[in-house]
Design a protein around this motif. Sequence first.
Motif, short mmCIF file in Angstrom:
data_model
loop_
_atom_site.label_atom_id
_atom_site.label_comp_id
_atom_site.label_asym_id
_atom_site.label_seq_id
_atom_site.Cartn_x
_atom_site.Cartn_y
_atom_site.Cartn_z
N LEU A 20 0.83 -1.20 0.00
CA LEU A 20 0.00 0.00 0.00
C LEU A 20 0.86 1.26 0.00
CD1 LEU A 20 -2.75 -1.06 2.58
CD2 LEU A 20 -3.02 -0.87 0.10
N TYR A 25 -0.27 4.98 -0.40
CA TYR A 25 -1.38 4.89 0.55
C TYR A 25 -0.79 4.47 1.89
CZ TYR A 25 -6.03 4.24 2.40
OH TYR A 25 -7.19 4.38 3.13
N ALA A 27 -1.15 3.20 5.33
CA ALA A 27 -2.11 2.46 6.16
C ALA A 27 -1.45 2.05 7.46
CB ALA A 27 -2.59 1.22 5.42
N LEU A 31 -5.44 -1.57 9.59
CA LEU A 31 -5.97 -1.66 8.23
C LEU A 31 -5.18 -2.68 7.41
CD1 LEU A 31 -7.76 -0.86 5.89
CD2 LEU A 31 -6.34 1.17 5.55
N SER A 32 -3.87 -2.67 7.52
CA SER A 32 -3.04 -3.63 6.79
C SER A 32 -3.37 -5.06 7.21
CB SER A 32 -1.56 -3.34 7.03
OG SER A 32 -1.21 -2.05 6.59
N LEU A 35 -6.84 -6.09 5.75
CA LEU A 35 -6.73 -6.25 4.30
C LEU A 35 -5.99 -7.55 3.97
CD1 LEU A 35 -7.15 -5.27 1.44
CD2 LEU A 35 -5.10 -3.84 1.68
N LYS A 55 -11.34 5.50 1.51
CA LYS A 55 -11.85 4.13 1.39
C LYS A 55 -11.77 3.64 -0.06
CE LYS A 55 -15.89 5.22 3.03
NZ LYS A 55 -15.68 6.68 3.20
N GLU A 57 -9.91 4.76 -2.41
CA GLU A 57 -8.52 4.74 -2.86
C GLU A 57 -7.85 3.41 -2.56
OE1 GLU A 57 -5.25 6.51 -4.81
OE2 GLU A 57 -7.36 7.09 -4.66
N ILE A 58 -8.27 2.76 -1.49
CA ILE A 58 -7.69 1.46 -1.14
C ILE A 58 -7.90 0.46 -2.28
CG2 ILE A 58 -7.92 -0.54 0.40
CD1 ILE A 58 -8.60 1.42 2.64
N LEU A 62 -4.98 -1.20 -4.54
CA LEU A 62 -4.93 -2.66 -4.51
C LEU A 62 -4.96 -3.24 -5.92
CD1 LEU A 62 -4.88 -5.03 -2.51
CD2 LEU A 62 -7.38 -5.03 -2.58
N THR A 184 -17.61 -0.15 0.33
CA THR A 184 -17.47 1.06 1.13
C THR A 184 -18.84 1.63 1.46
OG1 THR A 184 -17.46 2.75 -0.64
CG2 THR A 184 -15.39 1.57 -0.23
N VAL A 204 -12.47 3.25 8.76
CA VAL A 204 -11.38 4.10 8.27
C VAL A 204 -11.58 5.49 8.84
CG1 VAL A 204 -10.16 4.98 6.23
CG2 VAL A 204 -11.29 2.74 6.15
#
Length: 309
Positions: A20, A25, A27, A31-32, A35, A55, A57-58, A62, A184, A204
């Motif tokens: 990320l 991004y 994180a 969050l990591s 994910l 949100k 953008e993740i 990815l 999201t 988030v």
Amino acid sequence: MKTYTNGALPASIAETMEMLESGDYLAGTALSTVLFLSLTMKRPLFLEGEAGVGKTEIAKVLAKALDRPLIRLQCYEGLDISSAVYEWNYPAQMLEIRLSEASGTADRGKIESNIFSEKYLIRRPVLQAISAEAGKAPVFLIDELDRTDEAFEAFLLEVLSDFQVTIPELGTIRAQEPPIVIITTNRTREVHDALKRRCLYHWVDYPKAAQELDIIRRKVPGCNERLSREVVGYVQRLRTIDLFKNPGVAETIDWATALTELDRLTLDPETIADTLGALLKYQDDIARVEGGEGRKILDEVKAELLAAG
């Protein structure tokens, strides 16, 4: 940017965070972790939070990092199956019927089997997401699910359970490999627990000051250090005064970009008044900041940065 090809996935939480970060991004560990678990457990990831916190953008980062297509279903009130899943190309079907009739080959059974074939099927995001070949499953972004109604949410629940769609004229289409699903919501309404139970969940939040400053350094490299610190300090304080809509990270980036384009080196009341439209999106919020709160915040930011040296 660190990329993964041929269906490869990050092998650890640290590797997920690195992936990320290579896409700019930033994180945190939480969050990591969620994910990484979503990828390894093949479970949808449900991301909730205020608008503009990153949100969507993740999913974009990815998809790029995993070298997979991004399929986005933008939700809205009144979204139905024909817009989200599939529909038939009715004008083309009617033309085929007319041509068959004109040529004298109007065999009803043959015409029906022809017009209800893949040739005339228009695949919308849901069907696209489950139609990919094994090893090429896309990142499927279901964006702002809270904008839809409960009927569509119930249909989506069925799709996420089995990753299949039944088309009466063609039969059931099943995913050879489930897509990577990112959902999201801005929490304008509560999403049903039944759908959440099928997902891993993460809230988030707005970033801390240090993290937001790092984001500005990455996203707006032309913004000088002093201005970057003032922008972040100002926005962080704005989020504490109970505005109708707090500025998100996206607005912080927009404001820093606007100030850089105007060749500003530091914040002052006049510059803030002229550029607030890049940061705040409601007139009541703008009026409140211009009415005295903004000057007080600016003085506090300047004093804090001066004390910090």
